[in-house]
Design a protein around this motif. Sequence first.
Motif, PDB file in Angstrom:
ATOM      1  N   ILE A 182       0.852  -1.200   0.000  1.00 22.08           N
ATOM      2  CA  ILE A 182       0.000   0.000   0.000  1.00 22.08           C
ATOM      3  C   ILE A 182       0.886   1.248   0.000  1.00 22.08           C
ATOM      4  O   ILE A 182       0.642   2.204  -0.740  1.00 22.08           O
ATOM      5  CB  ILE A 182      -0.923   0.005   1.231  1.00 22.08           C
ATOM      6  CG1 ILE A 182      -1.819  -1.234   1.245  1.00 22.08           C
ATOM      7  CG2 ILE A 182      -1.770   1.277   1.269  1.00 22.08           C
ATOM      8  CD1 ILE A 182      -2.580  -1.413   2.542  1.00 22.08           C
ATOM      9  N   LEU A 193      -3.876   7.193  -3.097  1.00 18.82           N
ATOM     10  CA  LEU A 193      -4.631   6.155  -2.414  1.00 18.82           C
ATOM     11  C   LEU A 193      -6.053   6.639  -2.171  1.00 18.82           C
ATOM     12  O   LEU A 193      -6.275   7.579  -1.419  1.00 18.82           O
ATOM     13  CB  LEU A 193      -3.959   5.801  -1.083  1.00 18.82           C
ATOM     14  CG  LEU A 193      -2.563   5.189  -1.152  1.00 18.82           C
ATOM     15  CD1 LEU A 193      -2.072   4.852   0.249  1.00 18.82           C
ATOM     16  CD2 LEU A 193      -2.542   3.941  -2.036  1.00 18.82           C
ATOM     17  N   GLU A 194      -6.986   5.988  -2.816  1.00 21.11           N
ATOM     18  CA  GLU A 194      -8.393   6.351  -2.652  1.00 21.11           C
ATOM     19  C   GLU A 194      -9.059   5.375  -1.678  1.00 21.11           C
ATOM     20  O   GLU A 194     -10.154   4.870  -1.922  1.00 21.11           O
ATOM     21  CB  GLU A 194      -9.090   6.352  -4.006  1.00 21.11           C
ATOM     22  CG  GLU A 194      -8.480   7.357  -4.988  1.00 21.11           C
ATOM     23  CD  GLU A 194      -9.120   7.311  -6.357  1.00 21.11           C
ATOM     24  OE1 GLU A 194      -9.945   6.396  -6.581  1.00 21.11           O
ATOM     25  OE2 GLU A 194      -8.803   8.178  -7.187  1.00 21.11           O
ATOM     26  N   ILE A 195      -8.355   5.118  -0.591  1.00 19.73           N
ATOM     27  CA  ILE A 195      -8.834   4.157   0.399  1.00 19.73           C
ATOM     28  C   ILE A 195      -8.568   4.712   1.789  1.00 19.73           C
ATOM     29  O   ILE A 195      -7.781   5.649   1.973  1.00 19.73           O
ATOM     30  CB  ILE A 195      -8.111   2.795   0.278  1.00 19.73           C
ATOM     31  CG1 ILE A 195      -6.583   3.004   0.428  1.00 19.73           C
ATOM     32  CG2 ILE A 195      -8.449   2.097  -1.020  1.00 19.73           C
ATOM     33  CD1 ILE A 195      -5.789   1.729   0.527  1.00 19.73           C
ATOM     34  N   ASN A 196      -9.227   4.122   2.768  1.00 19.55           N
ATOM     35  CA  ASN A 196      -8.891   4.362   4.157  1.00 19.55           C
ATOM     36  C   ASN A 196      -7.829   3.344   4.523  1.00 19.55           C
ATOM     37  O   ASN A 196      -8.084   2.127   4.510  1.00 19.55           O
ATOM     38  CB  ASN A 196     -10.135   4.190   5.033  1.00 19.55           C
ATOM     39  CG  ASN A 196      -9.840   4.423   6.504  1.00 19.55           C
ATOM     40  OD1 ASN A 196      -9.153   3.626   7.149  1.00 19.55           O
ATOM     41  ND2 ASN A 196     -10.354   5.499   7.046  1.00 19.55           N
ATOM     42  N   THR A 200      -8.217  -0.710   5.267  1.00 21.94           N
ATOM     43  CA  THR A 200      -7.626  -1.651   4.313  1.00 21.94           C
ATOM     44  C   THR A 200      -6.670  -2.604   5.005  1.00 21.94           C
ATOM     45  O   THR A 200      -6.632  -3.803   4.693  1.00 21.94           O
ATOM     46  CB  THR A 200      -6.896  -0.886   3.196  1.00 21.94           C
ATOM     47  OG1 THR A 200      -7.828  -0.001   2.548  1.00 21.94           O
ATOM     48  CG2 THR A 200      -6.308  -1.834   2.176  1.00 21.94           C
TER      49      THR A 200
END
Length: 224
Positions: A182, A193-196, A200
């Motif tokens: 990541i 990064l389009e995530i938490n 993740t």
Amino acid sequence: MSDSKSNTGRPRRKNMRAAEREKLIVEEAVRFFAESGFEGQTRELAKRMGISHAVIYRHFDSKDALIERVYDHVYLKRWNPEWEQLILDRDRPLQERLTQFYVAYADRVFDYDWVRIFVSSGLKSYGLTERYLGIIRTKIIEPAALELRESRGGPEALPPSDTPPADEIELFWGLHGAVFYIAIRKYVYNIPLEINVEATVRATVANFFEGALHGTRQANMQAF
């Protein structure tokens, strides 16, 4: 205006104490090597800092000595010894322990300087990456593999002093690599990064244990 101050209010570097200058050189070297890799020359670092090349070697015997300080500053000082005890805390399920570890680990090491120096060291064979991964193996990977065997119980449990089989260690390297990738995407490939990240990481550990437990059930079924 005092002679010891510049127009920005910061102390003039020529009047800095030796310890302060040494600390500044290390901090500037961290960002310099993160951006340029270890092939970056100390002359360029000195130019960037606005000091003479000789000043760096007044504090460090060689470029290797400076890199060693960078390793200590970026890696060893960020390692939390409490992580080692966390992995061995059998009052809690192993999945919970590893989830807490990797959430804390990601928060500590998902950093531009940390990630890029780590990758650069591995490519240039400076040995820092191998040394750090040795810490990960002995302090986290091997103990976690033994703890997984212990949590399964039965004849496959190993004494704490033994080393788990290579294939089981490799499973945990896979988990570690999945979490670290990541950071690679963000700081090496420059992919937003389009995530938490925490969510993740938690999902990654959960998926690992689902697979590990599934593998255990399959092995138990084949034994009958």
